[in-house]
Structures are given as C-alpha cells and as structure tokens.
Design an enzyme around this catalytic site. Structure first.
Site, PDB file in Angstrom:
ATOM      1  N   ARG A  88       0.819  -1.214   0.000  1.00  8.86           N
ATOM      2  CA  ARG A  88       0.000   0.000   0.000  1.00  8.86           C
ATOM      3  C   ARG A  88       0.848   1.256   0.000  1.00  8.86           C
ATOM      4  O   ARG A  88       0.311   2.361  -0.029  1.00  8.86           O
ATOM      5  CB  ARG A  88      -0.864   0.023   1.256  1.00  8.86           C
ATOM      6  CG  ARG A  88      -2.258  -0.539   1.049  1.00  8.86           C
ATOM      7  CD  ARG A  88      -3.002  -0.349   2.356  1.00  8.86           C
ATOM      8  NE  ARG A  88      -4.417  -0.358   2.241  1.00  8.86           N
ATOM      9  CZ  ARG A  88      -5.188  -1.424   2.398  1.00  8.86           C
ATOM     10  NH1 ARG A  88      -4.662  -2.605   2.600  1.00  8.86           N
ATOM     11  NH2 ARG A  88      -6.499  -1.319   2.346  1.00  8.86           N
ATOM     12  N   ARG A 172      -9.767   7.055   3.746  1.00  5.24           N
ATOM     13  CA  ARG A 172      -8.979   5.984   3.121  1.00  5.24           C
ATOM     14  C   ARG A 172      -8.666   6.321   1.660  1.00  5.24           C
ATOM     15  O   ARG A 172      -7.604   5.970   1.154  1.00  5.24           O
ATOM     16  CB  ARG A 172      -9.724   4.644   3.242  1.00  5.24           C
ATOM     17  CG  ARG A 172      -9.524   4.015   4.628  1.00  5.24           C
ATOM     18  CD  ARG A 172     -10.732   3.230   5.115  1.00  5.24           C
ATOM     19  NE  ARG A 172     -10.936   1.980   4.429  1.00  5.24           N
ATOM     20  CZ  ARG A 172     -12.100   1.305   4.474  1.00  5.24           C
ATOM     21  NH1 ARG A 172     -13.123   1.780   5.145  1.00  5.24           N
ATOM     22  NH2 ARG A 172     -12.207   0.170   3.843  1.00  5.24           N
TER      23      ARG A 172
END
Ligand code: ADP
Ligand code: ZN
Length: 215
Positions: A88, A172
């Site tokens: 990520r 997010r």
C-alpha cells in the site's frame, strides 16, 4: 503464480479475489483480514492495530513486511499467492521486491482495479460478510441467493466492518492517493501492471482478470 491486487477501498479486490481463487489454487493473503484477526485475538500487535486500522490509517511498513514475510513462507503459499491490500506504499512495494528476491521468487502480475471515486461510499457502506466463512456480500450488488443465508457455508450471521463508514471511506481514499497511487507507475515501468475497469459488473471484471492471467 504470485499476484498483487491494487485498488481503492471498495474497488472490488476482495470480491474478485474470492472468485479468482476458485480458478487458481493459490493462497489469498488479505492484509486487512490478517490484521482484523489479530485485533480479534487481542494480542500486543492486535491492540496496536486496533487503534490504527479502525480510523482508516496504515500500520508501519516494517510490521506489514514482517507479517507478509512470515505468511509467504508457509506451505500453502508454495504454489503462489494473491496479495490483496498489500503493498500500500512505495516503501512496502520496494520491501516486497527485496523480500521476493531474497526468497528466489517474484511478482508475476499486478492487477489494478480502476473505479470512479463517487461509487465507493455506496459500495463500502453496503457491504457485509459471513461471520463464519468470510464470504463477502453487498445489500444491493451481491446479495446472498437466499436472504439471511450464506451461499458458501449456510451461515446465518453476518458482520459489517467497523471502518466501513462514509467518513472513513473519504479518509482511506485520500490516503490511497497520497501513499498507494505512486505504486501504479512503479509496477507499470516494470511491465507488470494490468489495468482493469472495476466499474463493470462483477462477472465482467472477473472475466477480464481471468483472461489477463490465463486462468
Ligand atoms: P475492496 O476489497 O477492494 O475494498 P470489495 O471487494 O469489498 O472491495 O467491494 C466492495 C463492495 O462493492 C462489495 O460489497 C462488493 O459486493 C461490491 N462490488 C465489488 N465489485 C463490484 C462491481 N464490479 N459492481 C458492483 N458492486 C461491486
Ligand atoms: Zn459463509
């Protein structure tokens, strides 16, 4: 075959992973699921993860890399694995490469699920999963065949993730742009990246991915 799924929260990584794994006999490594399991176990790492994951932030790169390193050394990953939710960050992508080289392995393909941001809240707020087997569903897009009964295991209890709220989704998505998006050109420059339109119907996306991977 070792595969990475990249995409914003709600882009369909978990949904497609479930489907692809029925075609390929490889292990599904969802770092989100791994962390949620640690949170449920209440151990030291779990307590740390709880504070971070529930607000939509990221765990430190070194902790995630150690977790992946242990996991891919297990026997069920010998034939290959699908990484869902990892890497990520750029540092995680570089760390993963170093780890793979060290183990004499490599990433074969990276599938980037591309979606428009305006659909994410609806997808995320409506999703839920079977408490017993983890199968994912959606109130509107992917309901169980019989209401209240899991298609896969017959379970009757379902759970919503704590971090699946509209506020957390926006947070997010912001973090995705800052931290995760740079990984796309990183894999692209090495010829590993395949973009898939994640706005299509679930079955169409599944076919597109399967044809890229020859599955
Ligand atoms: P991720 O793992 O990338 O966060 P999920 O696979 O959990 O995303 O997908 C989020 C929600 O959107 C799920 O409830 C799923 O059923 C639904 N969904 C996934 N892909 C599609 C699609 N192509 N069309 C409509 N709904 C989808
Ligand atoms: Zn189930």
């Amino acid at each position: 075959m070792n595969i990475v799924f990249l995409g914003m929260p709600g882009s369909g990584k978990g949904t497609q992973a479930e489907r692809l794994l029925e075609r390929l006999r490889i292990a599904h490594l969802s770092t989100g699921d791994m962390l949620r399991a640690r949170i449920a176990s209440g151990d030291e790492l779990g307590l740390k993860a709880k504070a971070i994951v529930e607000v939509g932030a990221f765990m430190p790169d070194d902790i995630m890399l150690d977790m992946i390193s242990d996991r891919i050394s297990q026997p069920d990953c010998e034939k290959g694995f699908l990484l869902d939710g990892f890497p990520r960050t750029q540092a995680q992508a570089e760390g993963l490469d170093a780890l793979m080289t060290q183990k004499g392995r490599k990433i074969d393909s990276v599938i980037a699920l591309m979606v428009d941001e305006d659909i994410l809240v609806e997808r995320i707020v409506g999703r839920f999963s079977c408490k017993a087997c983890g199968a994912g569903y959606h109130e509107k897009f992917n309901r169980p065949k019989v209401d209240g009964v899991c298609d896969h295991c017959g379970g009757h209890e379902f759970v919503h993730r704590k971090d699946d709220t509209p506020e957390t989704v926006h947070r997010r998505v912001d973090i995705f742009h800052k931290e995760t998006a740079p990984i796309i050109p990183y894999y692209e420059s090495r010829g590993l990246l395949h973009r898939v339109n994640g706005m299509n119907a679930i079955e169409t996306v599944e076919k597109d991915i399967a044809s890229i991977l020859g599955a």
